[in-house]
Scaffold this active site. Structure first.
Site: not given
Ligand SMILES: NC(=O)c1ccc[n+]([C@@H]2O[C@H](COP(=O)([O-])OP(=O)(O)OC[C@H]3O[C@@H](n4cnc5c(N)ncnc54)[C@H](O)[C@@H]3O)[C@@H](O)[C@H]2O)c1
Length: 231
Positions: A146, A159, A194
């Protein structure tokens, strides 16, 4: 790397970026194995893609081993995209002077950092049995960090630390695995709308965008003393 006749393991593939990546990989010809702890959404995504869903917690060795075994049983596992992750907003000291919970700090590190390494090491083990392609490559593993790894905002101690760890392990694991022809990369996204983010606060995401672009760089909502965030 050609994706035809290969499998791709996508963790967090039931939602958000993981789901989008799973769809792109399937469009490009890979058989996708969706790993997620959310079975109802994960089953649906996998069914849409003619892929396979494996319910799993990324921190669990047995669960992730089963997902890797499911992927390698279908075709050579050549791609692993690790998107599963959680967020957390909590100040180091809250306004009443109480310290950040150690339990939640550990939980975020466990899912985001230990989970990343667990998936990486087990996927690499599955990939190591592949025949190398013409370029000597057996597979690629892509982690998700991130922007918070480099520029954590107020309330993002856990985080940011977890994502900084993901950045830090990228080079060393890439060096370790270069000997067997497995590449390791990490992406560090900024804010992405998301489903979880939109469901949580829609306009709040815009507000964080705006605060992040302030010259003082102080971006996290001051109101959020403790709470779940999705990035
Ligand atoms: N959305 C953003 O702005 C953003 C920015 C930077 C980084 N990220 C990173 O991108 C990745 C995806 O994020 P997103 O926004 O698509 O989130 P999201 O919540 O839409 O998807 C995350 C998925 O991970 C699954 N999950 C969580 N913990 C789990 C576990 N212990 N075991 C198995 N599955 C698990 C959840 O059920 C969910 O389906 C994450 O690592 C997040 O930190 C997101």
């Amino acid at each position: 790397m050609t994706l035809e006749n290969t499998t791709a393991l996508v963790t967090g593939g039931a939602s958000g970026m993981g789901e989008a990546i799973a769809r792109r990989l399937a469009d490009a010809g890979a058989t996708v194995v969706v790993l997620d702890r959310d079975a109802s959404k994960g089953e649906k995504v996998a069914a849409d893609l003619d892929g396979r869903f494996v319910p799993a917690d990324v921190t669990d060795e047995t669960d992730v081993s089963a997902a890797v075994a499911a992927a390698t049983a279908l075709a050579p596992l050549r791609t692993c995209v690790h998107c599963a992750g959680i967020g957390w907003a909590e100040r180091t000291l809250n306004r009443a002077g109480s310290p950040h919970s150690l339990e939640t700090f550990r939980k975020v590190l466990d899912v985001n950092l230990v989970g990343t390494f667990n998936v990486l090491r087990l996927a690499a083990s599955g990939m190591s049995a592949n025949e190398p392609d013409d370029g000597g490559e057996r597979g690629v593993i892509i982690n998700t960090a991130s922007a918070a790894a480099y520029d954590g905002q107020i309330g993002q101690a856990a985080y940011s630390a977890s994502k900084g760890g993901v950045v830090a392990l990228t080079l060393t694991t890439a060096r370790d695995l270069s000997a067997v022809g497995i590449r390791v990369c990490t992406i560090a996204p900024g804010l992405v709308d998301t489903p979880l983010r939109v469901a949580r606060d829609g306009a709040g995401a815009q507000s964080l965008h705006e605060r992040r672009s302030r010259p003082d760089g102080c971006g996290h909502p001051h109101a959020a003393q403790v709470g779940r965030v999705e990035e």
